[in-house]
Design a protein around this motif. Sequence first.
Motif, PDB file in Angstrom:
ATOM      1  N   LEU A  47       0.830  -1.208   0.000  1.00  0.00           N
ATOM      2  CA  LEU A  47       0.000   0.000   0.000  1.00  0.00           C
ATOM      3  C   LEU A  47       0.864   1.258   0.000  1.00  0.00           C
ATOM      4  CD1 LEU A  47      -2.835  -1.000   2.504  1.00  0.00           C
ATOM      5  CD2 LEU A  47      -2.968  -0.867   0.022  1.00  0.00           C
ATOM      6  N   SER A  48       1.989   1.213   0.768  1.00  0.00           N
ATOM      7  CA  SER A  48       2.882   2.374   0.794  1.00  0.00           C
ATOM      8  C   SER A  48       3.444   2.654  -0.587  1.00  0.00           C
ATOM      9  CB  SER A  48       4.051   2.165   1.748  1.00  0.00           C
ATOM     10  OG  SER A  48       3.649   1.529   2.891  1.00  0.00           O
ATOM     11  N   MET A  49       3.837   1.566  -1.277  1.00  0.00           N
ATOM     12  CA  MET A  49       4.388   1.752  -2.624  1.00  0.00           C
ATOM     13  C   MET A  49       3.365   2.415  -3.526  1.00  0.00           C
ATOM     14  SD  MET A  49       6.915  -1.274  -3.837  1.00  0.00           S
ATOM     15  CE  MET A  49       5.809  -2.642  -3.651  1.00  0.00           C
ATOM     16  N   LEU A  50       2.116   1.947  -3.387  1.00  0.00           N
ATOM     17  CA  LEU A  50       1.024   2.430  -4.231  1.00  0.00           C
ATOM     18  C   LEU A  50       0.720   3.904  -3.955  1.00  0.00           C
ATOM     19  CD1 LEU A  50      -0.912   0.830  -6.183  1.00  0.00           C
ATOM     20  CD2 LEU A  50      -2.575   0.910  -4.335  1.00  0.00           C
ATOM     21  N   LEU A  51       0.669   4.252  -2.665  1.00  0.00           N
ATOM     22  CA  LEU A  51       0.219   5.598  -2.302  1.00  0.00           C
ATOM     23  C   LEU A  51       1.362   6.572  -2.052  1.00  0.00           C
ATOM     24  CD1 LEU A  51      -2.765   4.832   0.116  1.00  0.00           C
ATOM     25  CD2 LEU A  51      -2.907   5.670  -2.210  1.00  0.00           C
ATOM     26  N   ASN A  52       2.608   6.068  -2.074  1.00  0.00           N
ATOM     27  CA  ASN A  52       3.736   6.918  -1.676  1.00  0.00           C
ATOM     28  C   ASN A  52       3.795   8.267  -2.393  1.00  0.00           C
ATOM     29  OD1 ASN A  52       5.964   7.336   0.060  1.00  0.00           O
ATOM     30  ND2 ASN A  52       7.309   7.014  -1.706  1.00  0.00           N
ATOM     31  N   PRO A  53       3.592   8.305  -3.726  1.00  0.00           N
ATOM     32  CA  PRO A  53       3.675   9.607  -4.400  1.00  0.00           C
ATOM     33  C   PRO A  53       2.702  10.628  -3.806  1.00  0.00           C
ATOM     34  CG  PRO A  53       3.446   7.828  -6.003  1.00  0.00           C
ATOM     35  CD  PRO A  53       3.315   7.204  -4.662  1.00  0.00           C
ATOM     36  N   ILE A  54       1.468  10.193  -3.526  1.00  0.00           N
ATOM     37  CA  ILE A  54       0.456  11.104  -2.977  1.00  0.00           C
ATOM     38  C   ILE A  54       0.841  11.517  -1.557  1.00  0.00           C
ATOM     39  CG2 ILE A  54      -1.995  11.373  -2.420  1.00  0.00           C
ATOM     40  CD1 ILE A  54      -2.452   8.951  -4.355  1.00  0.00           C
ATOM     41  N   VAL A  55       1.184  10.519  -0.732  1.00  0.00           N
ATOM     42  CA  VAL A  55       1.502  10.811   0.671  1.00  0.00           C
ATOM     43  C   VAL A  55       2.717  11.730   0.759  1.00  0.00           C
ATOM     44  CG1 VAL A  55       2.083   9.798   2.909  1.00  0.00           C
ATOM     45  CG2 VAL A  55       0.483   8.637   1.408  1.00  0.00           C
ATOM     46  N   LYS A  56       3.696  11.483  -0.111  1.00  0.00           N
ATOM     47  CA  LYS A  56       4.908  12.295  -0.103  1.00  0.00           C
ATOM     48  C   LYS A  56       4.601  13.754  -0.415  1.00  0.00           C
ATOM     49  CE  LYS A  56       9.633  11.176  -1.293  1.00  0.00           C
ATOM     50  NZ  LYS A  56      10.494  10.547  -2.302  1.00  0.00           N
ATOM     51  N   PHE A  57       3.663  13.949  -1.356  1.00  0.00           N
ATOM     52  CA  PHE A  57       3.281  15.311  -1.725  1.00  0.00           C
ATOM     53  C   PHE A  57       2.499  15.991  -0.602  1.00  0.00           C
ATOM     54  CE2 PHE A  57      -0.105  18.062  -3.511  1.00  0.00           C
ATOM     55  CZ  PHE A  57       0.701  19.091  -3.973  1.00  0.00           C
ATOM     56  N   LEU A  58       1.554  15.257  -0.010  1.00  0.00           N
ATOM     57  CA  LEU A  58       0.682  15.861   1.003  1.00  0.00           C
ATOM     58  C   LEU A  58       1.350  15.947   2.372  1.00  0.00           C
ATOM     59  CD1 LEU A  58      -2.715  14.162   0.106  1.00  0.00           C
ATOM     60  CD2 LEU A  58      -1.996  16.478  -0.437  1.00  0.00           C
ATOM     61  N   PHE A  59       2.173  14.937   2.694  1.00  0.00           N
ATOM     62  CA  PHE A  59       2.804  14.883   4.018  1.00  0.00           C
ATOM     63  C   PHE A  59       4.316  14.757   3.875  1.00  0.00           C
ATOM     64  CE2 PHE A  59      -1.386  12.912   4.151  1.00  0.00           C
ATOM     65  CZ  PHE A  59      -2.011  13.568   5.199  1.00  0.00           C
ATOM     66  N   PRO A  60       4.971  15.807   3.404  1.00  0.00           N
ATOM     67  CA  PRO A  60       6.402  15.677   3.079  1.00  0.00           C
ATOM     68  C   PRO A  60       7.277  15.296   4.276  1.00  0.00           C
ATOM     69  CG  PRO A  60       5.655  17.975   2.940  1.00  0.00           C
ATOM     70  CD  PRO A  60       4.449  17.136   3.099  1.00  0.00           C
ATOM     71  N   LYS A  61       6.839  15.611   5.495  1.00  0.00           N
ATOM     72  CA  LYS A  61       7.721  15.367   6.639  1.00  0.00           C
ATOM     73  C   LYS A  61       7.468  14.037   7.353  1.00  0.00           C
ATOM     74  CE  LYS A  61       9.063  20.041   7.834  1.00  0.00           C
ATOM     75  NZ  LYS A  61       8.382  21.200   8.406  1.00  0.00           N
ATOM     76  N   VAL A  62       6.413  13.315   6.946  1.00  0.00           N
ATOM     77  CA  VAL A  62       6.118  12.060   7.637  1.00  0.00           C
ATOM     78  C   VAL A  62       7.021  10.943   7.104  1.00  0.00           C
ATOM     79  CG1 VAL A  62       4.342  10.340   8.105  1.00  0.00           C
ATOM     80  CG2 VAL A  62       3.741  12.749   8.063  1.00  0.00           C
ATOM     81  N   LYS A  63       7.717  10.270   8.032  1.00  0.00           N
ATOM     82  CA  LYS A  63       8.686   9.257   7.632  1.00  0.00           C
ATOM     83  C   LYS A  63       8.008   7.976   7.168  1.00  0.00           C
ATOM     84  CE  LYS A  63      12.184  10.329  10.717  1.00  0.00           C
ATOM     85  NZ  LYS A  63      11.924  10.073  12.098  1.00  0.00           N
ATOM     86  N   LYS A  64       8.459   7.468   6.010  1.00  0.00           N
ATOM     87  CA  LYS A  64       7.899   6.240   5.466  1.00  0.00           C
ATOM     88  C   LYS A  64       8.208   5.072   6.403  1.00  0.00           C
ATOM     89  CE  LYS A  64       7.606   3.642   1.187  1.00  0.00           C
ATOM     90  NZ  LYS A  64       8.094   3.445  -0.165  1.00  0.00           N
ATOM     91  N   GLY A  65       7.187   4.256   6.666  1.00  0.00           N
ATOM     92  CA  GLY A  65       7.397   3.092   7.519  1.00  0.00           C
ATOM     93  C   GLY A  65       7.125   3.373   8.990  1.00  0.00           C
ATOM     94  N   GLY A  66       6.981   4.654   9.358  1.00  0.00           N
ATOM     95  CA  GLY A  66       6.655   4.979  10.747  1.00  0.00           C
ATOM     96  C   GLY A  66       5.189   4.690  11.039  1.00  0.00           C
ATOM     97  N   LYS A  67       4.849   4.753  12.321  1.00  0.00           N
ATOM     98  CA  LYS A  67       3.465   4.455  12.727  1.00  0.00           C
ATOM     99  C   LYS A  67       2.488   5.478  12.145  1.00  0.00           C
ATOM    100  CE  LYS A  67       2.376   1.837  16.787  1.00  0.00           C
ATOM    101  NZ  LYS A  67       1.949   1.874  18.183  1.00  0.00           N
ATOM    102  N   ALA A  68       2.888   6.751  12.152  1.00  0.00           N
ATOM    103  CA  ALA A  68       2.014   7.797  11.629  1.00  0.00           C
ATOM    104  C   ALA A  68       1.739   7.541  10.149  1.00  0.00           C
ATOM    105  CB  ALA A  68       2.646   9.171  11.819  1.00  0.00           C
TER     106      ALA A  68
END
Lengths: 195, 177
Positions: free
Chosen positions: A67-88
């Motif tokens: 799911l992270s791979m799928l949504l990463n581009p969107i999440v990265k744009f909207l939440f630039p500071k949230v670390k991938k793989g973290g609980k948040a």
Amino acid sequence: MLNILWPIFIIISIIYAFFSGNIENINDAIFSSTEDAVNLTITLLGMTCLWSGIVEIASNTVIIKYLSMLLNPIVKFLFPKVKKGGKAYDNIIMNIIANILGLGNAATPLGLQAMTELQKENKEKSKLSNEMMMLIVLNTASLQIIPTTVIAIRTSLGSSEPTKIIFPVWISTFCAGFVAIFMTKLIIKIEENKK
Amino acid sequence: MKIINYISIIAMPLVILIIVSRGLKERISVFDVFLKGARDGIEITIKIFPTLVGLFVAIGLLRSSGILDFITKLISPILIMFQFPGEIVPLALLRPISGSASMAVATDIMAQNGVDSFVGVVASVIMGATETTLYTIAVYSSSVRIKNTRKILIASLMADLTGVIVSIVICKLIFFA
């Protein structure tokens, strides 16, 4: 925000009811609305525990990685500071998925869980962080693909084509979502420039 | 229609099934992990309970006092001048404040004017495309005890307004041109 809105709602309602003779309705509303709040909390309590648990399982499996791979581009744009793989990050992803699938009962608990995680990294604890603002705005945007509740109501009222609203709903949601995200980014920019 | 109903019914069970069986396959002690997550849920819910009581009482008062009808009557003429369908005004006003109240109003609009009438379709689209903004902001920010919500209300209300206007325009273009 609510420090202003809340008293306004209460005071104008009660005063208006006095003058229009609706004071009996107001009295009933006080009892029924506290009861509604309790009922909703009980529903939410069960749902929040269930989905917090289910996501805990999911984040220990490869599912969350896909799911992270799928949504990463969107999440990265909207939440630039949230670390991938973290609980948040995991909770934000599951919140988005639940919203898209129309699982409102699951989306709120997951969103609240994400808020708790984001608060841990928030520098000013009494103020929403940029990421929190984006998460809230995303959840006010109604991302679901199929608006099932409305379709059910349309069917029960004997519509000839209950599902014909789906396409217009997509367009409206998209436009509203675009404005929401754009405005949020704008507010963040303006506040940063002020500093 | 039946297919969409079916999809919405199986969505939640299916998500649970996939996650739990994947957990088993990866040899995770699923129940222990589940409990670990579920425990966090209690605290979160308790934190938002006072917000819900406060919010529900204020909105209950607002609805039962009849002041919303009064405000609707006041601003309807102005909005109708901008080609805004009069029946939609109370829905647009209520939508950001209360989910159950706006659903009731929307159902009423559909029942009174016909589900497939112009206002009936617009009401459906508005309900499908927007959320209960005020509730979402209040619950999310109070779950972490935050009072300063910056200017998020402005962003969300502008998005809601966009949703309402686009719903009206798009329904006119697609179905009633």
